[in-house]
Design a protein around this motif. Structure first.
Motif, mmCIF file in Angstrom:
data_model
loop_
_atom_site.group_PDB
_atom_site.id
_atom_site.type_symbol
_atom_site.label_atom_id
_atom_site.label_comp_id
_atom_site.label_asym_id
_atom_site.label_seq_id
_atom_site.Cartn_x
_atom_site.Cartn_y
_atom_site.Cartn_z
ATOM 1 N N HIS A 1 48.341 -44.502 -23.453
ATOM 2 C CA HIS A 1 47.562 -44.565 -24.693
ATOM 3 C C HIS A 1 48.300 -45.338 -25.780
ATOM 4 N N ASP A 2 49.611 -45.124 -25.870
ATOM 5 C CA ASP A 2 50.360 -45.814 -26.927
ATOM 6 C C ASP A 2 50.432 -47.313 -26.665
ATOM 7 N N ILE A 3 50.645 -47.692 -25.406
ATOM 8 C CA ILE A 3 50.648 -49.121 -25.075
ATOM 9 C C ILE A 3 49.268 -49.713 -25.338
ATOM 10 N N GLY A 4 48.237 -48.996 -24.894
ATOM 11 C CA GLY A 4 46.881 -49.497 -25.109
ATOM 12 C C GLY A 4 46.561 -49.680 -26.573
ATOM 13 N N HIS A 5 46.908 -48.708 -27.402
ATOM 14 C CA HIS A 5 46.631 -48.816 -28.835
ATOM 15 C C HIS A 5 47.336 -50.042 -29.429
ATOM 16 N N HIS A 6 48.537 -50.307 -28.958
ATOM 17 C CA HIS A 6 49.328 -51.416 -29.503
ATOM 18 C C HIS A 6 48.751 -52.767 -29.097
ATOM 19 N N ILE A 7 48.495 -52.953 -27.807
ATOM 20 C CA ILE A 7 48.088 -54.281 -27.348
ATOM 21 C C ILE A 7 46.606 -54.535 -27.593
ATOM 22 N N ASN A 8 45.794 -53.465 -27.631
ATOM 23 C CA ASN A 8 44.362 -53.670 -27.861
ATOM 24 C C ASN A 8 44.081 -54.180 -29.268
ATOM 25 N N ASN A 9 45.056 -53.998 -30.158
ATOM 26 C CA ASN A 9 44.883 -54.439 -31.546
ATOM 27 C C ASN A 9 45.739 -55.649 -31.889
ATOM 28 N N ASP A 10 46.289 -56.285 -30.863
ATOM 29 C CA ASP A 10 47.107 -57.475 -31.095
ATOM 30 C C ASP A 10 46.183 -58.691 -31.203
ATOM 31 N N PRO A 11 46.132 -59.365 -32.368
ATOM 32 C CA PRO A 11 45.205 -60.498 -32.514
ATOM 33 C C PRO A 11 45.540 -61.679 -31.615
ATOM 34 N N VAL A 12 46.771 -61.747 -31.115
ATOM 35 C CA VAL A 12 47.164 -62.869 -30.267
ATOM 36 C C VAL A 12 46.617 -62.708 -28.851
ATOM 37 N N THR A 13 46.555 -61.455 -28.355
ATOM 38 C CA THR A 13 46.256 -61.246 -26.930
ATOM 39 C C THR A 13 45.032 -60.389 -26.653
ATOM 40 N N SER A 14 44.498 -59.711 -27.647
ATOM 41 C CA SER A 14 43.481 -58.695 -27.364
ATOM 42 C C SER A 14 42.196 -59.273 -26.787
ATOM 43 N N ASP A 15 41.953 -60.565 -26.948
ATOM 44 C CA ASP A 15 40.758 -61.149 -26.340
ATOM 45 C C ASP A 15 40.936 -61.379 -24.851
ATOM 46 N N ARG A 16 42.181 -61.279 -24.360
ATOM 47 C CA ARG A 16 42.449 -61.537 -22.946
ATOM 48 C C ARG A 16 43.148 -60.374 -22.235
ATOM 49 N N LEU A 17 43.561 -59.357 -22.962
ATOM 50 C CA LEU A 17 44.235 -58.225 -22.328
ATOM 51 C C LEU A 17 43.916 -56.948 -23.079
ATOM 52 N N LYS A 18 43.373 -55.985 -22.366
ATOM 53 C CA LYS A 18 43.134 -54.654 -22.925
ATOM 54 C C LYS A 18 43.519 -53.608 -21.882
ATOM 55 N N LEU A 19 43.936 -52.457 -22.395
ATOM 56 C CA LEU A 19 44.269 -51.311 -21.547
ATOM 57 C C LEU A 19 43.498 -50.112 -22.065
ATOM 58 N N VAL A 20 42.706 -49.490 -21.183
ATOM 59 C CA VAL A 20 41.940 -48.314 -21.585
ATOM 60 C C VAL A 20 42.211 -47.182 -20.605
ATOM 61 N N PHE A 21 42.291 -45.964 -21.132
ATOM 62 C CA PHE A 21 42.455 -44.758 -20.321
ATOM 63 C C PHE A 21 41.222 -43.900 -20.544
ATOM 64 N N LEU A 22 40.445 -43.686 -19.485
ATOM 65 C CA LEU A 22 39.236 -42.882 -19.570
ATOM 66 C C LEU A 22 39.564 -41.433 -19.218
ATOM 67 N N PRO A 23 39.380 -40.504 -20.136
ATOM 68 C CA PRO A 23 39.756 -39.108 -19.866
ATOM 69 C C PRO A 23 38.769 -38.398 -18.962
ATOM 70 N N ASP A 24 39.261 -37.284 -18.402
ATOM 71 C CA ASP A 24 38.469 -36.355 -17.592
ATOM 72 C C ASP A 24 37.855 -37.042 -16.377
ATOM 73 N N TYR A 25 38.717 -37.652 -15.582
ATOM 74 C CA TYR A 25 38.258 -38.331 -14.369
ATOM 75 C C TYR A 25 37.681 -37.316 -13.384
ATOM 76 N N ASN A 26 36.473 -37.574 -12.917
ATOM 77 C CA ASN A 26 35.817 -36.729 -11.915
ATOM 78 C C ASN A 26 34.879 -37.601 -11.096
ATOM 79 N N VAL A 27 34.118 -36.985 -10.212
ATOM 80 C CA VAL A 27 33.244 -37.753 -9.320
ATOM 81 C C VAL A 27 32.224 -38.549 -10.123
#
Length: 800
Positions: free
Chosen positions: A591-617
């Motif tokens: 989550h911390d890496i995702g928050h940092h890079i998802n808001n980087d104006p240099v790279t966020s249009d080409r790289l994002k990291l998301v963590f979806l909670p409560d993984y189930n079927v």
């Protein structure tokens, strides 16, 4: 169909049509489906009784079921008819399906595999009963607060469950504690406490076969639910304590076992469901037969991993103590009916119980296990004399020393006539590394049955557009024989087929992107590569290697922003065990890496990291059809098989993985050019470990790219607390990197660059995707169950 739905709505639910909510319509539709399935269920049971055919008792601590409404309609062949009938009433079937709660009866691959196997047993007409626990809360519901995993109770039974049938006539007394007394020359387990196990049956429909099998889950009820005298004295909670204590055994799946109390509860759970299941299995046998010699012909009892490993002791207790068979006859019967699947090479997962704990909770079982162990020692002495003095200590079920323990993995192997691993590689390692002495003593017992997945859920339901495209291209025979997908392989050179496949994938990605934005508020580009790693959070799964690679990519993109970096969305999901602090820290790091890079104006249009909670079927049904890349990156020799790798390949994702588990067999099926294999082999890992020369710090010092990433974690670049991720850095450097992330990092990075190059040529990528789908036919759970039936259980099928 419309009349049946309205009848259930008004008479079964008690709501007039003009007042009905979507929830009412869901309940009415589910009850209609259940009634139709029940007729088939009764016919199946009648056929089993009349033919006297063998039944398989499949014991598993987990059954990670999918939602039942659309599955039941598909099995009955009335999916479209029901959709049209509901539409005439102004209701969309898809809206009802979204209301259904996924039963919280499993954690990950083990439970989902068990559910797929039940589906395949019914679809092949193999009589079986799945046995487990009706957890009231099951696996926790995962929430994320400021990046930290928070566990909440998953109250999946808050609404009534339309799929289950309570069977109060099927109840059994399960004992704990007490003592062992001699009565009439025989030992008896007496005193202590007891609870009743109550059966709740869920119907498991076959597809393409009329058979409907049973999943029997055990609920708990106190023998004396309330002490009325105590209640009348005003001690209200004390009066209810027997009821509360009895229910504790079925409250949650996998209680926190970091305390003695938690471990005792875990042992109680395992005994509770094993005892009820074995008692029920023997009752079913005795209802039809009075000759114990027939037991192996009529019954197979299968242990799905080591959690049900008390089954040999409980079966012996019932046969010797209750039914008064002599020991030799009882043991001969037990070893003919029991079989065992090992699902892990991790020693901590093999269920080792202190003898003092077992003596408190299960005194008679400890006696029986000690007697099994004593007789085993005599057998080895008769076989080898004094020539192998070290052998017994290597295979003893009861390990001696100052704190004697019972090794349940060894008990399972000793008591079973067949033992199997779940991939070719894993089965070899089970023989050579986990149980080598047993494999030497009983080589005929060891088999391989590679895992599989149910195509009904993971293609027909999860990806109906792709299923329809396949139907139009090669016909519908693949639905009953998944190996027919091989007929798709020539379509890799068909531009029109590839174009339609790409359009289906893009629509699935749009659907997932909408869900990500709805749940997380993060906008992702569906034209980007969807790079997926979804599985239980564990150090051996190496989500941390994925995160190191994400940071390395981000660093490289910032250093060379004008380079042609393909747009990528890295999607992670999975739960960390509540007491597993390092796994929960990895969730926070994501989550911390995702928050940092998802808001980087240099790279966020080409790289994002998301963590979806409560993984189930249900969430997997969104993610898997949308995936472009499937990360299966465990250290070679640690993942038994994996089934997520199969589901993702079946839906056209390309695998980035180590030569571990079923990745090896996927590579054989799809070919080396259509999979991205990296890292050390099993033998190379073993050689490195045996050499004693591995130094993670040496790799760190000599790899500038890796050094930069680890220094960023240690310096707190992604965190407001500079020391937050020091435990991760310490584990990699001072802990000497137990799962060898640093040893595989450079190979992983180079493989990721090969992925980038392949993605740039979208036409070639889609051809690879077609060949992955075409190569997935081997990984059907129907094929797995056929292997079990012929090589493990010696079972026959009901006529179609």
């Amino acid at each position: 169909m419309k009349q049946a739905l309205l009848a259930r709505l008004t008479l079964g639910i008690g709501v007039p049509e003009d007042e009905a909510t979507l929830r009412d319509w869901f309940q009415a539709t589910a009850l209609t489906v259940r009634e139709l399935l029940t007729a088939r269920w009764h016919e199946t049971n009648r056929q089993i009784r009349e033919t006297g055919i063998k039944q398989v008792s499949y014991l598993s601590m987990e059954f990670l079921l999918g939602r039942g409404l659309q599955n039941g309609l598909m099995a009955l062949g009335i999916l479209d008819e029901c959709r049209e009938a509901l539409a005439e009433c102004g209701v969309k079937l898809e809206d009802l399906a979204e209301l259904e709660v996924t039963p919280a009866l499993g954690n990950g691959g083990l439970g989902r595999l068990a559910a797929c196997f039940l589906d395949s047993m019914a679809s092949l007409g193999l009589p079986s009963i799945g046995y487990g626990i009706r957890y009231e809360f099951g696996m926790f519901r995962q929430e994320v607060l400021d990046g930290w995993q928070i566990e909440r109770p998953d109250d999946w039974l808050a609404d009534s469950n339309p799929w289950e049938l309570m069977r109060p006539e099927r109840q059994y007394l399960v004992r704990f504690g007490g003592r062992v007394a001699e009565e009439g020359g025989r030992l008896r387990w007496v005193d202590g406490e007891a609870v009743h196990a109550i059966a709740y049956d869920t119907l498991v429909p076959g597809h393409g076969h009329y058979a409907v099998n049973t999943l029997r889950l055990w609920g708990a009820r106190a023998v004396h639910p309330m002490d009325l005298a105590t209640f009348n004295r005003g001690a209200f909670m004390e009066a209810l304590s027997p009821r509360l204590r009895a229910r504790t055994v079925v409250r949650v799946l996998y209680p926190d076992d970091s305390t003695v109390e938690g471990r005792e509860l875990r042992l109680r759970q395992e005994h509770f469901f094993v005892s009820a299941s074995i008692q029920d299995t023997l009752r079913r046998f005795l209802d039809e037969h009075d000759d114990w010699s027939l037991l192996p012909e009529k019954v197979s009892i299968h242990l799905n991993d080591t959690h049900p490993a008390l089954a040999p002791a409980e079966l012996m207790r019932l046969l010797v103590d209750d039914y008064e068979l002599d020991w030799e006859q009882a043991w001969a019967l037990a070893t003919k009916v029991l079989s065992y699947t090992n699902h892990t090479l991790m020693p901590e997962a093999l269920e080792i119980w202190p003898c003092d704990m077992m003596a408190r909770l299960l005194p008679r079982h400890l006696q029986i296990i000690e007697e099994i162990n004593r007789r085993f020692g005599q057998e080895l002495h008769a076989r080898f004399g004094g020539s192998r003095p070290e052998l017994f200590s290597q295979v003893a079920v009861v390990e001696g020393g100052d704190h004697p323990r019972v090794n349940m993995g060894r008990l399972s192997v000793l008591a079973s006539h067949k033992v199997n691993g779940v991939s070719q590689l894993h089965s070899r390692l089970v023989r050579e590394r986990l149980f080598p002495q047993f494999a030497e003593l009983y080589p005929e017992r060891f088999e391989n049955v590679t895992n599989g997945i149910a195509p009904r859920l993971w293609l027909n339901l999860a990806n109906p557009s792709l299923a329809q495209l396949i139907d139009e291209t090669i016909g519908q025979n693949w639905r009953r024989d998944l190996t027919r997908l091989a007929d798709l392989r020539p379509q890799a050179e068909n531009d029109e087929f590839c174009r339609r496949l790409a359009a289906i994938k893009f629509a699935n990605k749009q659907r997932l992107a909408a869900l990500i934005e709805h749940r997380l508020g993060i906008a992702v580009d569906p034209t980007a590569m969807f790079d997926v790693q979804v599985k239980r959070i564990h150090e051996y799964k190496r989500q941390l290697l994925n995160l190191l690679g994400v940071v390395a990519r981000w660093n490289a993109m910032r250093a060379t922003p004008d380079q042609d970096w393909p747009a990528r969305v890295v999607i992670m999901a999975g739960k960390a065990a509540s007491a597993y602090h390092m796994a929960k820290l990895i969730v926070k790091l994501a989550h911390d890496i995702g928050h940092h890079i998802n808001n980087d104006p240099v790279t966020s249009d080409r790289l994002k990291l998301v963590f979806l909670p409560d993984y189930n079927v249900s969430l997997a049904e969104y993610i898997i059809p949308a995936a472009d890349l499937s990360q299966q990156i465990s250290l070679a020799g640690t993942e038994a098989s994996g089934t997520g790798n199969m589901k993702l390949a079946l839906n056209g994702a390309l695998t980035l993985g180590t030569a571990d588990g079923a990745n090896v067999e996927i590579a054989e099926e799809v070919g080396p050019d259509d999979i991205f294999i990296f890292g050390m082999s099993v033998d190379e890992v073993a050689a490195l470990n045996q050499s004693g020369t591995y130094s993670s710090r040496e790799i760190y010092r000599n790899n500038h790219q890796l050094q930069e990433v680890i220094d960023q974690l240690g310096a707190g670049q992604f965190s407001s607390d500079p020391a937050r991720f020091w435990p991760i850095v310490d584990s990699l450097l001072d802990g000497n990197d137990h799962f060898r992330l640093l040893a595989d990092f450079d190979s992983y990075w180079q493989a990721q660059r090969r992925v980038d190059a392949a993605w740039r040529d979208q036409a070639s990528w889609m051809r690879k995707s077609v060949r992955n789908i075409a190569g997935a036919g081997r990984f059907s759970s129907d094929r797995s169950i056929s292997d079990y039936a012929s090589r493990i259980w010696n079972a026959q099928y009901l006529p179609a």
